[in-house]
Design an enzyme around this catalytic site. Structure first.
Site, PDB file in Angstrom:
ATOM      1  N   HIS A  37     -56.808  22.437  38.557  1.00  0.00           N
ATOM      2  CA  HIS A  37     -57.373  21.577  39.595  1.00  0.00           C
ATOM      3  C   HIS A  37     -58.261  20.489  39.008  1.00  0.00           C
ATOM      4  CE1 HIS A  37     -58.059  20.748  43.769  1.00  0.00           C
ATOM      5  NE2 HIS A  37     -59.369  20.841  43.650  1.00  0.00           N
TER       6      HIS A  37
ATOM      7  N   SER B  25     -51.960  18.661  38.496  1.00  0.00           N
ATOM      8  CA  SER B  25     -50.710  19.108  37.888  1.00  0.00           C
ATOM      9  C   SER B  25     -50.037  17.971  37.146  1.00  0.00           C
ATOM     10  CB  SER B  25     -49.764  19.646  38.966  1.00  0.00           C
ATOM     11  OG  SER B  25     -50.331  20.749  39.622  1.00  0.00           O
TER      12      SER B  25
ATOM     13  N   LYS C 218     -42.275  22.346  50.800  1.00  0.00           N
ATOM     14  CA  LYS C 218     -41.399  22.409  49.632  1.00  0.00           C
ATOM     15  C   LYS C 218     -41.468  23.799  49.003  1.00  0.00           C
ATOM     16  CE  LYS C 218     -40.106  19.511  45.721  1.00  0.00           C
ATOM     17  NZ  LYS C 218     -40.463  18.329  44.908  1.00  0.00           N
ATOM     18  N   ASP C 219     -42.672  24.366  48.943  1.00  0.00           N
ATOM     19  CA  ASP C 219     -42.825  25.732  48.431  1.00  0.00           C
ATOM     20  C   ASP C 219     -42.161  26.747  49.351  1.00  0.00           C
ATOM     21  OD1 ASP C 219     -44.165  25.088  46.136  1.00  0.00           O
ATOM     22  OD2 ASP C 219     -46.169  25.377  46.962  1.00  0.00           O
TER      23      ASP C 219
ATOM     24  N   GLU D 285     -37.826  47.905  29.500  1.00  0.00           N
ATOM     25  CA  GLU D 285     -37.222  47.183  30.616  1.00  0.00           C
ATOM     26  C   GLU D 285     -36.607  45.879  30.101  1.00  0.00           C
ATOM     27  OE1 GLU D 285     -36.614  48.265  33.446  1.00  0.00           O
ATOM     28  OE2 GLU D 285     -38.311  49.106  34.532  1.00  0.00           O
TER      29      GLU D 285
END
Length: 385
Positions: A202, A206, A228-229, A272
């Site tokens: 922040h 970004s 959009k997310d 895994e």
């Protein structure tokens, strides 16, 4: 709106979820941030529910998991959601890191969030390993025995350290209690680190696919990026639901659905699937100590990316050489994932050694040299002008 901006907690949430300015050209590759946050929330909530019914005891652990699956209302759904979200968590984090490597998100001024992200990755792997032991199936017992035994390669204190982790001379009740306690605690530490990761991002905002500042042209997070997310969140929930309801065990190892037997060693001991690339690096080196060093170095070398990348161009999108080498690195990562699932014997051992060399060579040789080549070509082009 006035209340949102006057209350200290609500104003902080408002600055991240509503008014947060973002570059308008960020692609769907930036949506993995919200997916990772969703995965973490799902893991914490389902993990708390599972902990209510789990017994960290070598005689009761496997039975308690079966109790959750068979007797607890919707326990099967909670457990399958927890197990499969772990796989989706790693898919998203690998794609998130891949996007960061491709677009140069580790460069200044975002070196600090990148470093925190690498620490989150290491803790995620530790948390996943602890979780693998808790069901106390065949692979849980022998995986814990083999992986923790690797620390015995450390000179002088190795064997004592292994016995300290075990709480005795073998994997026992003390081991399960310690692993269960740590597995319960680490996700909350991950959540705190995720908040720190967001706070540091922040500060400067970004990045974006162009790799240039977007301060002159930004859009608020809501409604543009919220919706959009939501698109990728919807597809994520659909994909996760498919695995939970139709293929819940496809990403797990079948031997871990057999109760642990200290007297019978499995034919192949593997972690895994999301830890297989690093397991391949570990097993490709014959010397145990060097293998352990290479394992940790393969993760911590990500911290050095801001120093290793000598290019003045941010990211690989405008440099064909770096773009090609990035996809070579990606292909090699998938080869390591495949090799990790195979027995450490010829020809898999030799392929693993070549892939391990290429993995480290990409960071230590290819990235710095490619940066120097790109800078030289840019200087020549400017000089010819």
């Amino acid at each position: 709106m006035r209340i949102l901006k006057s209350h200290p907690i609500l104003s902080l949430a408002n600055s991240y979820l509503i008014d947060n300015p973002e570059a308008p050209n960020i692609s769907y590759m930036w949506n993995f941030r919200s997916l990772l946050g969703l995965c973490l929330v799902i893991q914490i909530l389902t993990g708390i529910f599972l902990a209510m019914h789990y017994s960290p005891n070598v005689d009761l652990a496997f039975a308690s998991v079966e109790h959750i699956m068979r007797d607890v209302n919707y326990g099967w759904a909670v457990r399958y959601t927890h197990a499969n979200t772990a796989s989706f968590f790693f898919i998203c984090v690998y794609l998130h890191i891949g996007r960061g490597l491709y677009y140069g998100s580790y460069k200044s001024p975002r070196t600090l969030p990148w470093s925190i992200g690498v620490i989150i990755l290491v803790l995620m792997m530790a948390t996943a390993f602890l979780a693998y032991v808790l069901p106390y199936g065949q692979m849980s017992l022998w995986g814990a025995t083999v992986i923790t035994n690797l620390l015995s390669a450390i000179p002088w204190i190795g064997q004592s350290l292994v016995e300290f982790i075990w709480g005795g001379f073998s994997v026992s009740n003390a081991t399960l209690n310690r692993f269960f306690s740590l597995h319960y605690l680490l996700p909350f530490i991950l959540a705190a680190l995720a908040v720190m990761h967001l706070l540091t991002i922040h500060t400067h905002g970004s990045g974006n696919p162009l790799g240039i500042t977007g301060n002159l042209d930004r859009l608020p997070f809501h409604p543009y990026f919220i919706f959009k997310d939501l698109v990728t969140i919807l597809f994520f929930i659909l994909a996760l639901s498919f695995f939970v309801f139709y293929a819940p065990n496809v990403l797990g190892h079948p031997d871990n659905y057999i109760m642990a037997n200290p007297m019978q060693t499995p034919a192949s001991i593997v972690p895994e699937w999301y830890l297989l690339p690093y397991y391949a690096i570990l097993t490709s080196i014959p010397n145990k100590l060097l293998g352990v060093v290479a394992l940790f170095a393969s993760l911590l070398i990500l911290l050095a990316m801001p120093l290793l990348d000598t290019s003045r161009v941010r990211g690989s999108q405008f440099t064909p050489l770096m773009k090609f080498m990035f996809w070579v690195f990606t292909a090699n990562f998938f080869i390591l994932l495949w090799i990790g699932s195979q027995h450490p014997e010829s020809p898999f051992l030799e392929i693993g050694q070549i892939s391990t060399f290429l993995y480290f060579a990409w960071f230590l040789i290819i990235v710095p040299v490619s940066g120097i080549v790109v800078n030289t070509l840019m200087d020549l082009a400017l000089k010819n002008k």
